[in-house]
Design a protein around this motif. Structure first.
Motif, mmCIF file in Angstrom:
data_model
loop_
_atom_site.group_PDB
_atom_site.id
_atom_site.type_symbol
_atom_site.label_atom_id
_atom_site.label_comp_id
_atom_site.label_asym_id
_atom_site.label_seq_id
_atom_site.Cartn_x
_atom_site.Cartn_y
_atom_site.Cartn_z
ATOM 1 N N ALA A 1 0.730 -1.175 -0.139
ATOM 2 C CA ALA A 1 -0.008 0.174 -0.025
ATOM 3 C C ALA A 1 0.947 1.437 -0.016
ATOM 4 C CB ALA A 1 -0.985 0.161 1.157
ATOM 5 N N VAL B 1 -4.131 8.577 3.823
ATOM 6 C CA VAL B 1 -4.973 8.582 2.680
ATOM 7 C C VAL B 1 -4.805 9.973 2.029
ATOM 8 C CG1 VAL B 1 -7.424 9.049 3.201
ATOM 9 C CG2 VAL B 1 -6.878 7.155 1.609
ATOM 10 N N SER C 1 -7.075 10.496 9.006
ATOM 11 C CA SER C 1 -7.199 10.744 7.423
ATOM 12 C C SER C 1 -5.892 11.094 6.734
ATOM 13 C CB SER C 1 -8.037 11.845 6.994
ATOM 14 O OG SER C 1 -7.583 13.044 7.508
ATOM 15 N N VAL D 1 -3.586 3.864 2.560
ATOM 16 C CA VAL D 1 -4.466 3.159 3.675
ATOM 17 C C VAL D 1 -3.417 2.362 4.808
ATOM 18 C CG1 VAL D 1 -6.086 1.716 4.498
ATOM 19 C CG2 VAL D 1 -6.504 3.045 2.434
ATOM 20 N N GLY D 2 -3.626 2.920 6.056
ATOM 21 C CA GLY D 2 -2.813 2.041 6.900
ATOM 22 C C GLY D 2 -1.701 3.010 7.425
ATOM 23 N N GLU E 1 -1.643 6.091 8.375
ATOM 24 C CA GLU E 1 -1.909 7.081 9.477
ATOM 25 C C GLU E 1 -1.274 6.036 10.831
ATOM 26 O OE1 GLU E 1 -4.019 5.712 7.036
ATOM 27 O OE2 GLU E 1 -5.340 4.080 8.149
ATOM 28 N N PHE F 1 -11.610 9.995 6.502
ATOM 29 C CA PHE F 1 -10.503 8.967 5.921
ATOM 30 C C PHE F 1 -11.431 8.089 4.749
ATOM 31 C CE2 PHE F 1 -9.835 4.406 6.651
ATOM 32 C CZ PHE F 1 -8.611 4.328 6.008
ATOM 33 N N PHE F 2 -12.644 7.539 5.413
ATOM 34 C CA PHE F 2 -13.553 6.868 4.493
ATOM 35 C C PHE F 2 -13.802 7.721 3.260
ATOM 36 C CE2 PHE F 2 -14.471 3.942 8.416
ATOM 37 C CZ PHE F 2 -13.796 2.902 7.730
ATOM 38 N N GLN G 1 -10.884 7.841 1.042
ATOM 39 C CA GLN G 1 -10.538 6.592 0.365
ATOM 40 C C GLN G 1 -11.555 6.213 -0.781
ATOM 41 O OE1 GLN G 1 -10.823 3.475 3.178
ATOM 42 N NE2 GLN G 1 -9.678 1.850 1.949
ATOM 43 N N GLY H 1 -5.760 3.327 -4.485
ATOM 44 C CA GLY H 1 -6.079 2.484 -3.295
ATOM 45 C C GLY H 1 -5.147 2.418 -2.345
ATOM 46 N N ASN H 2 -3.872 2.923 -2.620
ATOM 47 C CA ASN H 2 -2.664 3.117 -1.600
ATOM 48 C C ASN H 2 -3.015 4.377 -0.482
ATOM 49 O OD1 ASN H 2 -1.693 1.196 -3.014
ATOM 50 N ND2 ASN H 2 0.329 2.389 -3.753
#
Lengths: 332, 365
Positions: A209, B71, B68, B254-255, B257, B128-129, B132, B251-252
C-alpha cells in the motif's frame, strides 16, 4: 540611480501572462483529440431478459479487478444481459452477496471461489434454487465439488511454475519473489510455483500500500544479498517500484512480473522488464458472463467438464507491439 | 544529578536511548546495514513517514487525532495528477490546486471537530473513508482505471520533481531531498513548540482545553491550525509520491496513518495530549524506518517481518517509559512545557473534555 518599479497595471498584466502561460495547454496529458471510441452498436443492456449477478472478492483499488469487471460489462452489453456487480474481500460478506443474489432470483451467478469452504453454503443454496453458477478467477480445484457448472481462470501455482521454468531456462539461480499482501494464499501459491522450478527462490514481504516502502525494502534486500539475479513481482504496480529500487541499488537483477497494465506494457517494450505473465482478467469476466448466457439461451456447457484456462499467457518483446494498444484501452 | 535527571525528563530521551540500542543492534547483526548508502536509505524511508508524523505529533500534543493523514497523501497526488492530465495544464497549477484542496480538508476536519464537539477520532475516521472512496471513484471516472496516468511529459513535472523528489549523491550514498525537507520541518516544529507563543498554545490546548480557554488561548484557531498543518504535510508527501513514482494507485496510503501515530508515540508523545516534542517524533520515525529496513538488511525470514517489527516497537515504548519513570520518580520535575502551570491546573485533558466546547470564542467566524 533609481529603479523603476512596474505600476499596478503592469503587475496585473504580468500576473495575467503568468497565469496564461501556466494554464496553456501543455503536452503529455490526456489525448484530447480522439473522439469517444466506445459504443458502436451492440445490444442494449437487459434486452435478452436475463439478469446475471457477478460477485467477486475484489479489494477496491486494484487495476486487476477493473479489467475483470470491464470484461463482464462488455459481455453483458454484447449479449443484452443485465449485470449486477458486487464485491467484498471478506469471505463471509461475499457469501452474503451470493445469498442475496439467490434471494433476488437472478437467472445466473458468476462468482470467484477464492475461499471455497466459506462460500460452499451460499453456492449450494443457489444450485438448490435452480440458478446456474459459474466460477472464475479462483477455485480451480474446488469449483466442481461446490456444484459450479464451469470455470474460467488461471492456475496460480501453474503460472508460478511456468515463470520459474522460463527464468530457470535463462539461467536464474537465486530469484526474489516479492509478496505485496500478507497472508494471501494466491500470492503464496505463485511464489511456491516459482520455487518448485527454481529451488533457490527466496520470498520477501513488502507493504504493497506504500510505494516508497516497497522501493526501500527492495533496495535494502538487493543491497543485503548481491546474489539475487531475478526479481519476480506479483503485481504490475510492484514491478514499477522494483525498477526504481533496482536503479537505486545499482542491481543488475532481471525483472519479471505477474499481471499487466499500461505502464508495465511500456516497460516491457523499452526492455526494463523481461516479460509479464498475464492471466487475462478481461477474458475471465467476459467468458463467465457469456458462458452463462449461452447456457441459459442454448444449454451450452464449455470446457468439456474441465476448467477453461485463461492463462498463463506470456507478454514479452515479441508480442508487446500487438498487446500495447489493448493495455491503453484497459482491456489487457 | 538534578541536571541529568532534568535532561532525562525530556520527552525524546527515552526514544533516543531506544534508537541507539536498535541502531547498535542492527550494526552488529546486519553486515549490509553498515554502510553510508544503507544509512541514507533508512533516512529516506524514515522521512516519508516522518514528514507527516511531525504534524501528527503536534496535533497529538494538541490533544487530537487525524486518521485521514495517510490517505490524504494519495488524494493530494491524485488531484494534481488527474487535473493536469485531464485538462493538459502545467503541473504547477495542479500542485497549487491540490495544496488548496488539502488545506481545505484539514480545515474541515478541525472545524467539524470544534463545531460539533465529536471526538476527532470519529470525525477524521469519516474523512478517511470519504477520501478513500473518492480516491477510487473519481480516479475511475477520470482515467477509466484505478491508477492515475503517466504525467511525466507534462510541463512543470521536471521542476516540481526537483523540489519534491530529487536526489544527489554524497560518496556512495544517495541523499533524497525529502530527508532535508524532513529535517527542516522537524526544526521548524521544534522551534515553534519551544520558543513561540503558538507552541505554548499547543501544549495548553492539549493539556486542558477549558483552562486554556480560560486564560485566553485561542483554542479553536490553534486546533484548526494543527489539523491544517497535518494536511499540509500530507500534501507534501503526496507531492513526493507523485513526482517520484509518476503513477499512483488510488487504493494506496491506507494504514500509514497508524505509522504516523506510532512514530509520535514511540517518540514520547502522550496519547492523551499535552506532552511530547518534535525531536522525539522524528526519532520515532527514524526507529520505524530503521526497524523495517534493518530486518531486511539482516536477511531474516520475511514471514516474521511484522512480528519483529512489533517486538521492536514494543521494546522502544518500554525503554521509553522506563527512562521517563526513572527520571521523574525521585523528585517530580515539572515537564519542559512552558505551559506546565496551565496543564497541571486540571487532570490531563482527555479527548472528550478537550473537544467538547459548546461556547464559541472570539476572533473567529
Amino acid at each position: 540611480m533609481t529603479l523603476r518599479l512596474p505600476g499596478k497595471r503592469g503587475l496585473v498584466a504580468a500576473g495575467a501572462v503568468a497565469v496564461l502561460t501556466l494554464t496553456a495547454c501543455s503536452g503529455g496529458g490526456r489525448d484530447q483529440s480522439d473522439a469517444d471510441s466506445s459504443g458502436g452498436g451492440g445490444n442494449a443492456p437487459g434486452s435478452s431478459g436475463y439478469t446475471i449477478a457477478f460477485v467477486t472478492h475484489e479489494t477496491p483499488g486494484d487495476t486487476f479487478w477493473d479489467k475483470v469487471r470491464a470484461g463482464a460489462e462488455q459481455a453483458a452489453k454484447d449479449t443484452g444481459v443485465t449485470l449486477k456487480y458486487s464485491n467484498d474481500p471478506d469471505a463471509a460478506k461475499q457469501a452474503q452477496l451470493i445469498q442475496s443474489a439467490v434471494d433476488a432470483k437472478v437467472n445466473g451467478i458468476a462468482t470467484t471461489l477464492v475461499t471455497p469452504d466459506a462460500l460452499a453454503g451460499a453456492v449450494k443454496s443457489a444450485t438448490g434454487a435452480g440458478i446456474p453458477v459459474v466460477g472464475l478467477n479462483a477455485g480451480l480445484d474446488q469449483y466442481h465439488k461446490l456444484g459450479a457448472l464451469m470455470y474460467f481462470g488461471s492456475d496460480e501455482s501453474l503460472a508460478g511454475t511456468s515463470i520459474g521454468k522460463r527464468i530457470a531456462g535463462e539461467g536464474a539461480k537465486h530469484p526474489l519473489c516479492v509478496i505485496h499482501q500478507t497472508g494471501s494464499v494466491a500470492l503464496e501459491a505463485r511464489c511456491a510455483g516459482v520455487k518448485s522450478a527454481v529451488p533457490g527462490t527466496e520470498n520477501l514481504q513488502v507493504n504493497g500500500a506504500d510505494d516508497s516502502a516497497v522501493t526501500t525494502t527492495l533496495q535494502a534486500k538487493l543491497a543485503q544479498d548481491k546474489s539475487i539475479d531475478y526479481i519476480v513481482t506479483l503485481g504490475a504496480p510492484i514491478a514499477l517500484d522494483a525498477i526504481n529500487a533496482k536503479q537505486q541499488a545499482s542491481s543488475s537483477a532481471k525483472l519479471v512480473t505477474f499481471d499487466l497494465n499500461q505502464e508495465m506494457a511500456k516497460r516491457i517494450k523499452d526492455g526494463q522488464v523481461e516479460f509479464a505473465i498475464d492471466q487475462q482478467p478481461y477474458a475471465q469476466g467476459y467468458m463467465a458472463v457469456t458462458s452463462l448466457y449461452l447456457y441459459l439461451k442454448n444449454g451450452n456447457d464449455l470446457g468439456g467438464g474441465g476448467p477453461v484456462l485463461t492463462g498463463p499467457s506470456f507478454v514479452d518483446k515479441n508480442n508487446i507491439d500487438k498487446i500495447l494498444p489493448f493495455t491503453e484501452k484497459n482491456t489487457r | 544529578v538534578r541536571r541529568s535527571l532534568r535532561l532525562l525528563a525530556r520527552p525524546e530521551m527515552g526514544a533516543l536511548a531506544a534508537a541507539v540500542v536498535i541502531f547498535v543492534f542492527f550494526l552488529l547483526v546486519a553486515p549490509s546495514f553498515r554502510s553510508a548508502a544503507s544509512f541514507f536509505t533508512v533516512l529516506y524511508q524514515s522521512s516519508t513517514i516522518g514528514i507527516v508524523a511531525v504534524g501528527v505529533g503536534l496535533l497529538m500534543i494538541g490533544g487530537e487525532f487525524d486518521l485521514s493523514a495517510g490517505v490524504i497523501t494519495i488524494s493530494a497526488g491524485l488531484v494534481n495528477s488527474m487535473f493536469c492530465w485531464y485538462l493538459g495544464v502545467n503541473m504547477w497549477v495542479g500542485a497549487l490546486l491540490s495544496l488548496a484542496f488539502c488545506l481545505f480538508i484539514g480545515f474541515l476536519n478541525g472545524w467539524l471537530v470544534m463545531r460539533t464537539g465529536i471526538p476527532s477520532f470519529l470525525i477524521t475516521l469519516g474523512t478517511f473513508f470519504v477520501l478513500q472512496g473518492a480516491n477510487l471513484g473519481v480516479t475511475k471516472l477520470v482515467t477509466g482505471s484505478v491508477s492515475s496516468r503517466d504525467v511525466s511529459a507534462i510541463d512543470g513535472f521536471g521542476s516540481l520533481q526537483k523540489v519534491f523528489a530529487s536526489n544527489f549523491t554524497v560518496g556512495s550514498a544517495t541523499v533524497w531531498v525529502t530527508v532535508l525537507w524532513w529535517f527542516l520541518f522537524v526544526a521548524l516544529a521544534a522551534w515553534t513548540l519551544q520558543r513561540t507563543r503558538i507552541g505554548n498554545w499547543i501544549y495548553a490546548v492539549g493539556g486542558s482545553a477549558p483552562s486554556a480557554r480560560a486564560v485566553g488561548v485561542p483554542v479553536v484557531r490553534t486546533k484548526i491550525g494543527l489539523f491544517m498543518t497535518v494536511s499540509f504535510l500530507g500534501w507534501f508527501v503526496g507531492m513526493h509520491l507523485l513526482y517520484r513514482f509518476n503513477t499512483l494507485q488510488a487504493g494506496n496510503g491506507v494504514g500509514n496513518e497508524f505509522l504516523y501515530i506510532i512514530a509520535a508515540v514511540v517518540g514520547g508523545t502522550l496519547l492523551t495530549g499535552g506532552y511530547g516534542n518534535a525531536i522525539g517524533v522524528a526519532i520515532g520515525a527514524f526507529i520505524f524506518g530503521m526497524t523495517s529496513l534493518g530486518i531486511v538488511y539482516a536477511g531474516w525470514d520475511p514471514n516474521w517481518f511484522r512480528a519483529f517489527l512489533g517486538v521492536m516497537l514494543l521494546l522502544a515504548v518500554l525503554v521509553n517509559t522506563y527512562v521517563k519513570r526513572l527520571s521523574t520518580s525521585p523528585a517530580a520535575f515539572p515537564p519542559e512545557a512552558p505551559s506546565s502551570v496551565l496543564a497541571s491546573s486540571s487532570p490531563p485533558g482527555s479527548l472528550s473534555s478537550a473537544s467538547a466546547s459548546p461556547e464559541k470564542e472570539g476572533g473567529r467566524d
